[in-house]
Design a protein around this motif. Structure first.
Motif, mmCIF file in Angstrom:
data_model
loop_
_atom_site.group_PDB
_atom_site.id
_atom_site.type_symbol
_atom_site.label_atom_id
_atom_site.label_comp_id
_atom_site.label_asym_id
_atom_site.label_seq_id
_atom_site.Cartn_x
_atom_site.Cartn_y
_atom_site.Cartn_z
ATOM 1 N N PHE A 29 -27.045 46.264 56.356
ATOM 2 C CA PHE A 29 -28.555 46.007 56.300
ATOM 3 C C PHE A 29 -28.450 44.432 56.192
ATOM 4 O O PHE A 29 -27.903 43.893 55.200
ATOM 5 C CB PHE A 29 -29.071 46.644 55.105
ATOM 6 C CG PHE A 29 -29.138 48.130 54.991
ATOM 7 C CD1 PHE A 29 -30.224 48.743 55.617
ATOM 8 C CD2 PHE A 29 -28.128 48.596 54.543
ATOM 9 C CE1 PHE A 29 -30.381 50.187 55.455
ATOM 10 C CE2 PHE A 29 -28.049 50.183 54.464
ATOM 11 C CZ PHE A 29 -29.236 51.049 54.926
ATOM 12 N N PHE A 38 -25.068 44.814 52.377
ATOM 13 C CA PHE A 38 -26.418 44.205 52.238
ATOM 14 C C PHE A 38 -26.303 42.831 52.321
ATOM 15 O O PHE A 38 -25.754 42.265 51.583
ATOM 16 C CB PHE A 38 -27.194 44.681 51.054
ATOM 17 C CG PHE A 38 -27.447 45.900 50.799
ATOM 18 C CD1 PHE A 38 -28.695 46.601 51.427
ATOM 19 C CD2 PHE A 38 -26.570 46.950 50.418
ATOM 20 C CE1 PHE A 38 -28.806 47.938 51.216
ATOM 21 C CE2 PHE A 38 -26.962 48.242 50.164
ATOM 22 C CZ PHE A 38 -28.252 48.752 50.725
ATOM 23 N N CYS A 66 -30.319 39.806 52.013
ATOM 24 C CA CYS A 66 -31.441 40.841 51.791
ATOM 25 C C CYS A 66 -32.163 40.297 50.287
ATOM 26 O O CYS A 66 -31.632 39.816 49.441
ATOM 27 C CB CYS A 66 -31.166 42.130 51.683
ATOM 28 S SG CYS A 66 -30.675 42.687 53.033
ATOM 29 N N CYS A 115 -20.914 49.834 47.484
ATOM 30 C CA CYS A 115 -21.990 48.790 48.388
ATOM 31 C C CYS A 115 -21.359 47.335 47.969
ATOM 32 O O CYS A 115 -21.041 46.932 47.070
ATOM 33 C CB CYS A 115 -23.322 49.223 48.238
ATOM 34 S SG CYS A 115 -23.820 50.680 48.905
ATOM 35 N N PHE A 139 -23.060 43.382 48.265
ATOM 36 C CA PHE A 139 -24.185 42.443 48.303
ATOM 37 C C PHE A 139 -23.750 41.025 48.494
ATOM 38 O O PHE A 139 -23.161 40.507 47.704
ATOM 39 C CB PHE A 139 -25.062 42.708 47.105
ATOM 40 C CG PHE A 139 -25.536 43.995 46.966
ATOM 41 C CD1 PHE A 139 -26.929 44.619 47.535
ATOM 42 C CD2 PHE A 139 -24.901 44.931 46.336
ATOM 43 C CE1 PHE A 139 -27.299 45.790 47.065
ATOM 44 C CE2 PHE A 139 -25.105 46.092 45.981
ATOM 45 C CZ PHE A 139 -26.516 46.676 46.636
ATOM 46 N N CYS A 154 -27.733 38.000 48.594
ATOM 47 C CA CYS A 154 -28.980 38.521 48.297
ATOM 48 C C CYS A 154 -29.658 38.098 47.102
ATOM 49 O O CYS A 154 -29.098 37.366 46.285
ATOM 50 C CB CYS A 154 -28.654 40.167 47.879
ATOM 51 S SG CYS A 154 -27.951 40.928 49.456
#
Length: 195
Positions: free
Chosen positions: A12, A32, A35, A50, A52, A55
């Motif tokens: 994402f 991510f 984001c 996950c 990140f 972000c």
């Protein structure tokens, strides 16, 4: 509202959420990148394994949601209560690593962060309460306004860290390492004046 969606091994990038609610969503091994989530709510969501990167998360609220083994790099986290994101059973912690992150007004309660390395991060005006921080590294961290109470800080490394406050009456500190003159701040909770 985004509801009942499952994502696995997805990227994402550049997603912006403001005031959104995610309900019943599952993210496994997703990345991510760049984001942002501001004033969002998580209801019964799971983020497992996950990552990140770059972000920004601000004022995240969570009910019945959990993070498991997430990695954060070059991210900004404001107003996050990590205790609301603890996995059920507490065998895993919500965060596996923080690298070059800026945390402000974060709350860590009842977490096991043994041997965790915070040394590349700034943790400002945050709170650690009843956390296991045995052998954790805060080397060189900016910790302005960050408080530690009822924590296991044995053998933790606070050398060259600045701005922290430790309740020495409620925390275990044997073998912890501090630098002068910041170590004088340890006397603050004892209401002692050094002249």
């Amino acid at each position: 509202m985004v509801e009942n969606s499952s994502f696995e091994d997805r990227l994402f990038e550049g997603v912006r959420l403001e005031g959104e609610t995610l309900a019943g969503c599952t993210f496994a091994d997703c990345t991510f990148r760049d984001c942002a989530a501001e004033n969002c709510r998580l209801l019964g969501c799971t983020f497992s394994g996950c990552r990140f990167e770059g972000c920004r998360v601000t004022n995240l609220r969570s009910e019945g949601s959990e993070l498991r083994g997430t990695d954060w790099a070059a991210s900004s986290l404001v107003g996050v209560n990590w205790g609301e994101l603890l996995p059920s059973g507490r065998f895993a912690e919500p965060v596996s690593s923080l690298e070059d992150c800026q945390l402000r007004y974060n709350t860590f309660t009842g977490m096991s962060l043994r041997r965790f390395d915070f040394s590349s991060c700034a943790l400002l005006r945050s709170t650690f309460g009843e956390c296991d921080l045995f052998e954790s590294r805060f080397f060189g961290c900016r910790l302005e306004g960050t408080e530690f109470f009822k924590c296991d800080l044995r053998r933790a490394d606070f050398r060259e860290a600045t701005g922290y406050e430790v309740d020495v009456l409620t925390s275990r500190m044997k073998g912890a390492r501090f630098s002068f003159p910041e170590a004088v701040n340890l006397l603050h909770s004892l209401e002692v004046t050094v002249e």
